[in-house]
Design a protein around this motif. Structure first.
Motif, PDB file in Angstrom:
ATOM      1  N   CYS A 262       0.746  -1.040   0.081  1.00  0.00           N
ATOM      2  CA  CYS A 262      -0.023   0.020   0.078  1.00  0.00           C
ATOM      3  C   CYS A 262       0.828   1.376   0.059  1.00  0.00           C
ATOM      4  CB  CYS A 262      -1.009   0.034   1.283  1.00  0.00           C
ATOM      5  SG  CYS A 262      -2.003  -1.355   1.281  1.00  0.00           S
TER       6      CYS A 262
ATOM      7  N   GLU B  61      -0.285   5.181   0.591  1.00  0.00           N
ATOM      8  CA  GLU B  61      -1.046   6.362   0.962  1.00  0.00           C
ATOM      9  C   GLU B  61      -2.539   5.684   0.914  1.00  0.00           C
ATOM     10  OE1 GLU B  61      -0.413   9.430  -1.515  1.00  0.00           O
ATOM     11  OE2 GLU B  61       1.189  10.241  -0.553  1.00  0.00           O
ATOM     12  N   ASP B  62      -2.935   4.431   1.612  1.00  0.00           N
ATOM     13  CA  ASP B  62      -4.161   3.760   1.728  1.00  0.00           C
ATOM     14  C   ASP B  62      -4.535   3.195   0.404  1.00  0.00           C
ATOM     15  OD1 ASP B  62      -4.274   4.348   4.181  1.00  0.00           O
ATOM     16  OD2 ASP B  62      -5.177   6.328   4.041  1.00  0.00           O
TER      17      ASP B  62
END
Length: 279
Positions: free
Chosen positions: A37, A39-40
């Motif tokens: 991942c 930043e999400d």
């Protein structure tokens, strides 16, 4: 991984894979999936599936196009290889990915071709003297599982029982004994035929009957078959309108030098795998 299925499907679409969310759910339910991942956002995936105490396969290694070349794929590969541990571990590699896998100890042990297309001809029903083709029944599963496990050297019990819920199947029976079977399931843009396993026969008539049964039923659909090089079905599949879409190399890790990886049981031949990830 189950909660990441939608994002994973978008990621696979970005690299040109036709996997549906349902295909990802099946893969995730059968094995251990991991994501990278940023930043999400999911920018990479990799899976490990274990079969018994001493076998595993790796697959679904994807990195977002804009993040390739940054070492993400290597980190995902190293992680799932560690999950597999000391098990004899298999995967299928593209020509581009082969050097990466070699760098962590994998070596080539075979080849596989993915055939795909809309059947252009209805295949003739190959004559099978004293043999009958019929629908797969629940009581056939122990014999089918044993046959598949002996043909490929992986414990096929759990994966075939899971696949049974999604797929339709047929068997060829001779004097009360099952001598071949094939499954078909929705996959990607159409249907995937596999596994296909049968006792060897003249001109591979059993395998052709098992595959041809499904091609005749799906003459207007996109059909995919992942066939090992030992299947010897290339001219026949091309004649029916299924053409090679990709070629990959089978690779193995954690194998003793004296172990042979040819036909594991000469009584059975593997004509089509479940898919390249699960073998």
């Amino acid at each position: 991984m189950m909660g990441d299925v939608e994002a994973a499907a978008r990621l696979s679409a970005a690299v040109g894979w036709a996997h549906r969310q349902e295909d990802w759910r099946f893969a995730a339910a059968a094995g251990n999936g991991y994501v990278a991942c940023s930043e999400d956002a999911i920018i990479g995936t990799a899976f490990c599936w274990t079969f018994g105490d001493d076998r595993a396969t790796l697959g679904m290694l994807i990195v977002a196009p804009e993040r390739q070349g940054c070492g993400i794929g290597r980190r995902l590969l190293e992680h799932v290889a560690n999950v597999a541990g000391n098990r004899m571990t298999f995967l299928y590699a593209t020509a581009a990915g082969k050097p990466l896998y070699e760098s962590v100890g994998f070596r080539a042990c075979g080849k596989l071709t993915q055939y795909r297309g809309i059947p252009a001809h209805i295949p003739e029903k190959h004559a099978l003297e004293q043999e009958t083709l019929r629908e797969l029944a629940d009581e056939d599963m122990p014999a089918v599982i044993q046959m598949a496990s002996r043909a490929c050297g992986l414990d096929r019990r759990d994966i075939l029982l899971s696949l049974r819920a999604l797929a339709r199947g047929v068997v060829i029976e001779r004097e009360g004994e099952i001598v071949g079977f094939s499954l078909i399931r929705p996959f990607g843009l159409g249907y995937a035929i596999g596994p296909v396993i049968a006792a060897p026969s003249h001109d591979d008539a059993r395998a052709k009957r098992l595959i041809g049964h499904w091609l005749a039923q799906h003459a207007g659909d996109v059909v995919r078959i992942d066939a090992p090089e030992t299947a010897n079905l290339d001219p026949w599949l091309r004649h029916l309108g299924l053409t090679p879409a990709s070629h990959v190399v089978r690779m193995v890790r954690n194998i003793a030098e004296n172990v042979q990886l040819g036909e594991l049981d000469n009584n059975w031949r593997y004509y089509a795998v479940i898919n390249q990830a699960l073998g």
